[in-house]
Design an enzyme around this catalytic site. Structure first.
Site, mmCIF file in Angstrom:
data_model
loop_
_atom_site.group_PDB
_atom_site.id
_atom_site.type_symbol
_atom_site.label_atom_id
_atom_site.label_comp_id
_atom_site.label_asym_id
_atom_site.label_seq_id
_atom_site.Cartn_x
_atom_site.Cartn_y
_atom_site.Cartn_z
ATOM 1 N N HIS A 334 -1.557 27.867 33.960
ATOM 2 C CA HIS A 334 -0.996 27.111 32.838
ATOM 3 C C HIS A 334 -1.358 27.649 31.471
ATOM 4 C CE1 HIS A 334 0.595 23.567 35.047
ATOM 5 N NE2 HIS A 334 -0.348 23.894 35.918
ATOM 6 N N LYS A 510 1.195 17.327 19.784
ATOM 7 C CA LYS A 510 0.617 18.122 20.869
ATOM 8 C C LYS A 510 -0.868 18.242 20.585
ATOM 9 C CE LYS A 510 3.539 21.393 19.625
ATOM 10 N NZ LYS A 510 4.141 21.700 20.918
ATOM 11 N N ARG A 511 -1.645 18.788 21.538
ATOM 12 C CA ARG A 511 -3.058 18.975 21.244
ATOM 13 C C ARG A 511 -3.223 19.873 20.019
ATOM 14 N NH1 ARG A 511 -7.202 17.153 24.784
ATOM 15 N NH2 ARG A 511 -8.570 18.257 23.367
ATOM 16 N N LYS A 516 -1.459 26.692 18.370
ATOM 17 C CA LYS A 516 -0.262 25.854 18.192
ATOM 18 C C LYS A 516 0.166 25.787 16.719
ATOM 19 C CE LYS A 516 -1.393 23.061 22.283
ATOM 20 N NZ LYS A 516 -0.295 23.224 23.255
ATOM 21 N N THR A 618 5.819 21.146 26.803
ATOM 22 C CA THR A 618 6.682 20.140 27.421
ATOM 23 C C THR A 618 7.165 19.122 26.388
ATOM 24 O OG1 THR A 618 4.627 19.157 28.212
ATOM 25 C CG2 THR A 618 5.975 20.281 29.839
ATOM 26 N N LYS A 622 10.846 17.063 25.912
ATOM 27 C CA LYS A 622 10.994 15.625 25.663
ATOM 28 C C LYS A 622 11.777 15.389 24.371
ATOM 29 C CE LYS A 622 6.619 15.185 27.945
ATOM 30 N NZ LYS A 622 5.170 15.356 27.727
#
Ligand code: NBG
Length: 772
Positions: A334, A510-511, A516, A618, A622
């Site tokens: 992952h 998100k985290r 990111k 993900t 969504k």
């Protein structure tokens, strides 16, 4: 399953009286939740056990995962059973608004995407009647609750999710398993959570292990009035499942973490062997015919040596046990972040699970005899990912681009030897929770226009494409506005901040992780802020920039980024010059339930990691499902999103993997800073007092320009991509003004989202990997 709503209401009433001595009107939300859930569990239990019996003796798949981010269960369970709305009406007749259950806290037994994916996959498997059982750990405290203090800092609070009980599980004492460590033996007690298929009468199982002591109390110690010692064993055992490690990518080399992973592995395997032997007797030679185990990342990778150990304990020699084991497991990777690829020092591991270390060495020797160039152990450190690749039947990444990267980069040597093992399964999400439940308005619009049943066959949404017209767009836009107004009410209540439903909602949830690039988003916001003020951009459409993110408590730079975002928010939100034009809000304690409010309200989906870093993502799926356009790089599943929806319906910017490979060795972010005065200006806000600065923000500044902690300067190419990012962001925001053409893009995204259903992913696992 016949479910009678008036009966459920009456039984709930009865239960409340019996257990809490209150009437329905007097009951607190948590009491009502507890009563309702117990009543539902009574109703489900027969069906549940019938489903188990029906699967007995057949080939079965097991999902081993240290995390399940299942979120609040009450609404999704009732929804999947098809009685949420009828029950809402039946309770309303008694003067009870089921919306009060929003107060019930989420079970947050996971960190982020990996844990939520596991939950979506169980939902999809139950919905498609695929025989899949989840195994995990029942942490006493899940992912911490987050508060933001007046300085913009993240504060962590314990997540005491069991305070009001856990009515959606049954404890199964009879399946308790003993696990031995050199310093103590503990009990792993299973709690079973029903996984309710979508309106199909099927119920799967998530089995979570909780550690307990064999003897709760040392009576002699208690008698001697040594109360601490009297509870020693109890605490030591319970410590193992006390907390979820609050990391999604960082590696924690802790003995306790080894114990957690070992309990998950050993208890689950012993449970599987027990049920296999009940059906097939003591001959374990056929185990691989009946059992397929999926390792969700390397956290449960100790299962591999553990299965060999258990088989040897049952009389098999190493070679035989090795051969059987090699046909049972598959492994999903992952992440490409090297910190997250678990490596265990064998001395440390040996002090907790000595037999496992011995077996890892035997596997290593076996590997050497086959392939002298490959190894699992380096300098007495075992690489659990390599172990999983070697012993796995299949190895997959979670999006096409990621699966290519693992073949050609992190597992290159292994791919050269075992090319046939490697495959891809692009992630997917549950359309039930992420559309049906959280966006009934949009669901109704789609149902009116498509065939019913798209919630279990998401590809049907393709049929929407030729039907998109002005009327449908207007209806969609009205729904989007309604969802924004609903979110605005939630935000006002939770954050005390007012946001306008007539603004563009630009969302990054998100985290919090450097890769990111939430920092890049904040810097872009500062650039827009300056540009509005100095008049270089005009007629800026009112925009709300929303962030939701938790940082690992020990991840200093991630926490500095949160602080910076909050200080930017403070500056922007209090400056009259941009009033009514922009607002920045950091949403506290982002979790599943909050996501269910945020995601339907988004216009713009921020997916801005540098190409090659985000395995899949993900939230991108969504948000797409709820009709947001993607503002993103060609990374992770974004690549497939663009492929599906068409580049004209997304806002893609930034370096590609090939670009990054090309520039990597000569990348000098300082040159960009020196040459581009707009970039210069916003980067300086980290340190020049525009917003309150501190050592942490200084570190972010130096990180971008010079590099810190032996890292390279601007490890994640923030300055490289910043210019094209700002341009794309502005384009998206300005395009939004043309409500019809923007609405068309949103609907094109919805119509193209079919591939990203967890049903498709799970069907691929079932067919190509598990053979069930
Ligand atoms: C995360 C990735 C995401 C991915 C999810 C689910 C970990 C270790 N990995 O990109 O960062 O979507 O897994 O596959 O949490």
């Amino acid at each position: 399953m016949e479910l009678d709503t008036s009966r459920i209401v009456a039984d709930t009433n009865e239960y409340l009286k019996l257990t809490f001595d209150v009437s329905m009107k007097e009951a607190s939300p948590n009491e009502l939740h507890s009563a309702l859930a117990h009543v539902m569990m009574m109703q489900l239990s027969r069906r549940w056990s019938e489903c188990k019996t029906a699967r007995k003796g057949k080939r079965h798949a097991y999902y081993f995962s240290a995390e399940y981010l299942i979120g609040r269960l009450v609404y999704s369970n009732l929804y999947n059973l098809g009685i949420l709305e009828p029950l809402r009406a039946a309770f309303a007749e008694q003067g009870i608004d089921l919306a009060c259950l929003e107060e019930v806290e989420d079970p947050a037994l996971g960190n982020g995407g990996l844990g939520r994916l596991a939950a979506c996959y169980l939902d999809a498997a139950a919905t498609q009647r695929i025989p899949l059982t989840g195994y995990g750990l029942r942490y006493r405290f899940g992912l911490f609750r987050q508060r933001i203090d007046e300085n913009g800092n993240q504060r962590e609070l314990a997540d005491d999710w069991l305070r009001f009980g856990d009515p959606w599980s049954f404890r199964r004492n009879n399946h308790t398993i003993r696990i031995s460590f050199p310093d103590h033996t503990v009990l792993a007690v299973p709690y079973d959570v029903p996984v309710i298929g979508f309106r199909n009468g099927n119920i799967g199982t998530l089995r979570l292990w909780q550690c307990e002591a064999e003897e709760e109390l040392d009576f002699d110690a208690f008698n001697a009035q040594d109360y601490t010692r009297a509870l020693n064993e109890k605490n030591k055992a319970e410590d193992i499942t006390r907390v979820l490690y609050p990391n999604d990518s960082e590696w924690e080399g802790k003995r306790l973490r080894i114990k957690q992973q070992y309990v998950l592995s050993s208890a689950s395997l012993q449970d599987i062997l027990r049920s296999y032997q009940e059906n097939h007797g003591g001959d374990l030679d056929r185990l691989p015919e009946y059992v397929a185990i999926q390792l969700n990342d390397t956290h449960p990778a100790m299962s591999i040596p553990e299965l060999i150990r258990l088989l040897m304990q049952r009389g098999y020699d190493f070679e035989h046990a090795f051969d059987l084991t090699r046909r049972v497991f598959s492994y999903t990777n992952h992440t490409v972040m090297s910190e997250a690829l678990e490596k265990w020092d064998l001395n440390l591991l040996g002090s907790v699970v000595p037999e496992i270390v011995e077996i890892i060495w035997r596997i290593e020797n076996r590997l050497h005899s086959e392939h002298p160039d490959l190894s699992i152990i380096h300098d007495n450190v075992a690489n659990m990912a390599n172990l999983s690749v070697y012993m796995g039947v299949h190895v997959n990444g979670v999006a096409q681009i990621h699966s290519e990267i693992i073949k050609h980069d992190i597992f290159r040597d292994w791919y050269a030897v075992f090319p046939g093992k490697f495959t891809n399964v692009t992630n997917g999400i549950s359309p039930r929770r992420w559309l049906g439940l959280c966006n009934p308005e949009l669901t109704a619009l789609l149902e009116d226009n498509c065939f019913k049943g798209f919630l279990t066959d998401l590809e049907q949404l393709q049929n929407l494409k030729p039907m998109i017209d002005g009327g449908m767009i207007a209806r969609f836009n009205a729904i989007k506005r309604r969802k924004k107004a609903q979110l605005a009410a939630v935000v006002l209540e939770k954050e005390g901040v007012e946001i306008s439903p007539d603004a563009v909602f630009d969302v990054q949830v998100k985290r919090l992780h450097e890769y990111k690039r939430q920092l890049m988003n904040a810097l872009a916001i500062m650039d827009i802020y300056y540009a509005i003020k100095d008049g270089s951009i005009r007629d800026f459409p009112p925009t709300v920039f929303l962030f939701g993110a938790k940082a690992a408590p020990g991840y200093r730079r991630a926490k500095s980024i949160i602080r910076y975002i909050n200080r930017v928010a403070k500056l922007v939100n209090s400056d009259p010059a941009v009033q009514g034009m922009m607002k920045v809000v950091f949403l506290q304690n982002y979790n599943c339930s909050y996501a269910e409010h945020i995601i339907p309200a988004a216009d713009i989906s921020e997916q801005i990691s540098p190409a090659g870093t985000e395995a899949s993502g993900t939230s991108n799926m969504k948000l797409m499902l709820n009709g947001a356009v993607t503002l993103g790089t060609l990374d992770g599943a974004n690549v497939e999103i663009v492929e599906a929806a068409g580049a004209e319906n997304e806002y893609i910017f930034g370096a590609t993997v090939e670009d990054i490979t090309r520039i990597r060795d000569n990348y000098r972010p300082r040159d960009i800073y020196d040459q581009d005065m707009r970039i210069h200006r916003v980067v300086d806000t980290l340190v020049n007092g525009t917003v309150e600065t501190d050592d942490g923000l200084n570190e972010l500044y130096r990180g971008l320009l010079d590099g810190v902690d032996w890292g390279r300067a601007d490890t994640y190419y923030t300055l490289y991509d910043l210019r094209s990012y700002i341009d794309a962001k502005l384009r998206a925001i300005y395009d939004w003004r043309d409500r019809e053409s923007f609405g068309r893009k949103c609907l094109m995204n919805i119509a193209s989202v079919g591939k990203f259903s967890a049903d498709r992913s799970i069907a691929e696992y079932a067919k190509n990997i598990w053979g069930v």
